[in-house]
Write an enzyme that holds these catalytic residues in place. Structure first.
Site, PDB file in Angstrom:
ATOM      1  N   HIS A  57      10.257  13.718  50.395  1.00 21.95           N
ATOM      2  CA  HIS A  57       9.463  12.867  49.512  1.00 21.95           C
ATOM      3  C   HIS A  57       8.921  11.643  50.238  1.00 21.95           C
ATOM      4  O   HIS A  57       7.768  11.249  50.044  1.00 21.95           O
ATOM      5  CB  HIS A  57      10.307  12.422  48.317  1.00 21.95           C
ATOM      6  CG  HIS A  57       9.587  11.531  47.369  1.00 21.95           C
ATOM      7  ND1 HIS A  57       8.854  12.005  46.305  1.00 21.95           N
ATOM      8  CD2 HIS A  57       9.475  10.177  47.314  1.00 21.95           C
ATOM      9  CE1 HIS A  57       8.323  10.986  45.646  1.00 21.95           C
ATOM     10  NE2 HIS A  57       8.694   9.869  46.234  1.00 21.95           N
ATOM     11  N   HIS A 108       6.352  13.060  39.402  1.00 20.97           N
ATOM     12  CA  HIS A 108       7.737  12.790  39.018  1.00 20.97           C
ATOM     13  C   HIS A 108       8.262  14.059  38.352  1.00 20.97           C
ATOM     14  O   HIS A 108       8.744  14.045  37.227  1.00 20.97           O
ATOM     15  CB  HIS A 108       7.818  11.579  38.078  1.00 20.97           C
ATOM     16  CG  HIS A 108       8.940  10.655  38.438  1.00 20.97           C
ATOM     17  ND1 HIS A 108       9.787  10.097  37.507  1.00 20.97           N
ATOM     18  CD2 HIS A 108       9.368  10.196  39.646  1.00 20.97           C
ATOM     19  CE1 HIS A 108      10.670   9.325  38.121  1.00 20.97           C
ATOM     20  NE2 HIS A 108      10.446   9.368  39.408  1.00 20.97           N
TER      21      HIS A 108
END
Length: 759
Positions: A57, A108
């Site tokens: 990420h 998300h």
């Protein structure tokens, strides 16, 4: 179940034990590299920092080699208006008159599956802080959502919670939600996509960047206190541990407080106006570990931090926990010593907690102390910028040829069967009204929303005196991209570009959120690489820069990857929003003639009709020539030619006409014989580069189209009778279309509303 928190705690309590680097997501060679950099075994705090910052990420370790292509294809002409681009918190574009606009979209996904409300809510909060960190006032949000089948039991858990989280956080912030998409597909059943986009405005001279410069300048942490929520959040969830059958590290999903963020926005803007901020970074993924290492790495020195000065809301937090916490509503600023008092005064005015936690030093090391001990002593750039870079194998999968073999679709020829197909399409979860979702969002707060619900693109007024504004759209088709990743990305770009252009705006910048399966699967990496090339090459052809983006990997359940989903956002500028083109008939008096701009082909690969009819996913998606999209954009640069417009995309001309009629409660008479010799193809083909326009002066439409070399054909006109009539085929009352279009989602989800709500 072992969590990130458990792992670091156990390691710190037993310093002689072998370090659990694998449990923190690090590979053997990555751990060896950390020891090589430091010349010793890392402390537990250092191990935590490297693990979160070198995660997929945060470090983009599997995507960097391909993302470089965006820079390689960027020309001087494309970049001249970009004030901040790839690598910054958000892209910033100069729109003239001393004004700039910033926008970005981020994912998300995994937190929103674990805890739908908080996962989606904090996704909104995180993207808003990215915009704040550029020195901007956030002015609007959008969302791109993907769920499993609409009638699947778990979708009834996830969708209402996600929508409730988005509406709760955005509405409390007072930000209008001006558009987005909601898509249903089996591939997202165990891995929904929640992509949030935010737009902000600022003066060109007020641009802020994330860097720590100036020896002796202070590091100020302000906003909410640091707690145990979200420890290791995105860095652990967005990894290969989020797989069916694997031991899952599922830390507590971050908990958001939108009212705290609303106050933080105003506090930041006051700090900017006071001129007391040298550099700033939001605390999102990887928390303080990210903010300190990135600020220091981007600056001109090192940094010293004292974790004992960090305001906490949990007792006895370990250094690794403080550094890795993803508690929300926090920012980190670099402030000159002489401005600290004023900085504190402004924070106190807004009742925002702030603390001086360190200062900029010489050298290049990040030094962090906790309880009197030095727990981190490492070159900042090695944490923030020297994560591993993987050239993962990529290969066109063997099944690609098979899926591209078009299996055909049933094309009804009987008029009643064609009518039934129209009603089935309009009422399908793929194309039905999203009002059940969007009615939960505030679309007009702040008073500058010009177009939102049911619009081609969200349109916002930026300057209340000149009425200058922006239009924003975000689009993607995982179905198209699975059939042809390069063309699928181009089609997403084309649709977002067209949606913005149809409002009368001129597209000026692109952002993206690239959602794919595991990068360790060569087929997924082939999809990713081809999509990146398609998007980058397409942007170059359109001479529109990619100003930033986000990558989300490991979107899968077990070994089953999601449909490759490159979400593409486009920002356009419009000189006067009062002249923006809407997609509603009847805004002028008299009969409006309807024209189709663009050419129609027999293209049903990846189409919604293919999905609704149960034909399966096969064939090639529509072909797109981006030069045709540029011509359409130029068509709408001349105000006053048309009274309404609706882009043609999923569902074809039939869906565009049905929506125009429903939005307006207006009857339409159609003759599509000039569109294609097959009526069904004329109605439902999803060929690209097409727009339906309405005008009282049809000759002006034809003249303008011919000047630009755009194929144009008259397809009908408005009528007083409230029906949609296809000459020689069928007619259906607008009221019947409206019922089919509006009843689907309430029927599927009304029973679930409230189960995930936050009161």
């Amino acid at each position: 179940m072992t969590t990130f928190n458990d792992t670091v705690a156990a390691a710190q309590a037993n310093p002689d034990l072998e370090q659990p680097y694998a449990s923190l997501g690090l590979k053997d060679d990555e751990y060896a590299r950390i020891k090589e950099i430091l010349g010793r075994r890392p402390t537990d705090a250092e191990l935590a920092m490297y693990s979160v910052m070198w995660s997929e990420h945060c470090s983009y370790k599997s995507s960097k080699v391909h993302l470089r292509y965006f820079g390689e294809t960027m020309t001087e002409e494309m970049s001249e208006k970009i004030l901040a681009g790839i690598g910054e918190n958000a892209g910033v574009v100069d729109i003239g008159g001393g004004n700039a606009v910033t926008f970005r979209v981020e994912s998300h996904n995994h937190p929103s599956y674990v805890e739908p409300h908080q996962g989606a809510a904090t996704g909104v909060g995180g993207i808003v802080r990215d915009i704040m960190a550029m020195g901007a006032r956030p002015i609007a949000v959008m969302d791109q959502l993907r769920f499993g089948p609409a009638d699947a039991p778990d979708t009834s858990r996830v969708l209402p919670g996600v929508v409730d989280g988005i509406s709760h956080y955005g509405n409390c912030l007072g930000l209008p939600n001006i558009g987005g998409e909601t898509v249903f597909d089996e591939s997202y059943a165990g891995n929904p996509l929640v992509n949030a986009l935010c737009v902000g405005t600022l003066k060109v001279d007020d641009l802020k960047l994330a860097f720590a410069s100036g020896l002796g300048n202070k590091v100020m942490l302000f906003g909410s206190r640091t707690g145990l929520d979200g420890i290791g959040g995105v860095s652990v969830l967005a990894s290969d541990t989020f797989e069916e059958g694997a031991e899952r590290k599922l830390p507590a999903v971050q908990v958001g407080d939108p009212f705290a963020e609303k106050v933080l926005i105003e506090c930041c803007l006051d700090l900017y106006r006071a001129g007391v901020v040298v550099g700033i970074q939001d605390l999102g993924g990887a928390g303080l570990a990210c903010a300190t290492s990135e600020l220091a790495a981007a600056g001109d020195g090192g940094m010293e931090i004292d974790l004992d000065a960090v305001p906490l809301r949990a007792e006895n937090m370990l250094a690794a926990e403080i550094l890795s916490s993803e508690s929300q509503e926090r920012m980190c600023a670099i402030v000159r010593p002489e401005d600290v008092a004023r900085f504190r005064e402004i924070c106190a005015h807004w009742d925002v907690t702030c603390a001086e936690i360190g200062e900029v030093t010489d050298g290049e090391h990040l030094l962090i102390r906790h309880r009197g001990e030095l727990v981190v002593d490492a070159p900042a750039h090695t944490i923030a910028h020297e994560g591993p870079v993987y050239e993962r194998p990529w290969a066109r999968p063997e099944w690609q040829d098979e899926v591209q073999q078009f299996q055909g679709v049933e094309k009804p020829t009987d008029p009643e069967a064609v009518k039934a197909a129209l009603l089935a399409m309009v009422g399908s979860p793929a194309l039905c009204s999203r009002a059940f979702i969007t009615d939960q969002y505030d679309r007009y707060v702040r008073g500058n929303t010009v177009q939102a619900q049911h619009a081609n693109a969200g349109v916002l007024r930026i300057d209340e005196q000149t009425h200058r504004g922006v239009a924003v759209s975000a689009d993607a088709s995982g179905r198209y991209t699975k059939l042809d990743p390069n063309m699928g990305a181009r089609l997403a770009l084309a649709e977002a570009y067209r949606n913005v252009a149809v409002t009368g705006a001129r597209p000026v910048a692109v952002t993206n959120c690239l959602n794919f399966g595991s990068p360790e699967d060569p087929a997924v990496m082939w999809q990713f690489r081809d999509a990146v090339h398609g998007l980058a090459d397409g942007a170059k052809e359109l001479v529109i820069p990619v100003s930033g983006g986000n990558v989300s990997f490991y979107n899968q359940t077990g070994s089953e990857a999601i449909l490759p989903t490159p979400v593409v956002g486009v920002l356009g500028v419009i000189d006067d929003v009062r002249e923006s083109v809407r997609n509603k008939l009847g805004t002028v008096s008299g009969t409006e003639e309807l024209y189709l701009l663009g050419q129609t082909f027999d293209e049903f690969g990846g189409s919604i009709w293919q999905q609704v009819s149960g034909a399966g996913l096969s064939g090639l998606p529509p072909r797109v020539d981006l030069a045709n999209e540029e011509k359409l954009m130029e068509f709408f640069q001349q105000p006053g030619v048309v009274s309404a417009a609706h882009d043609v995309s999923e569902g074809g001309v039939a869906q565009a006409i049905a929506e125009l009629a429903i939005y307006s409660n207006k009857g339409v008479s159609l003759d599509v014989s000039g569109v294609h010799d097959d009526v069904f193809t004329a109605l439902f083909s999803e060929s690209a580069s097409r727009v339906v326009v309405a005008a009282t002066d049809g000759a002006a439409v034809v003249r303008r189209a011919q000047e630009l070399g755009i194929p144009v054909v008259k397809i009908g006109e408005t009528i007083d009778e409230p029906v949609v009539r296809v000459e020689g085929q069928f007619e259906v009352p607008v009221a019947e279309l409206t019922r089919a279009w509006t009843e689907t989602l309430p029927r599927l989800f009304s029973h679930a509303v409230g189960a995930n709500s936050v009161v």
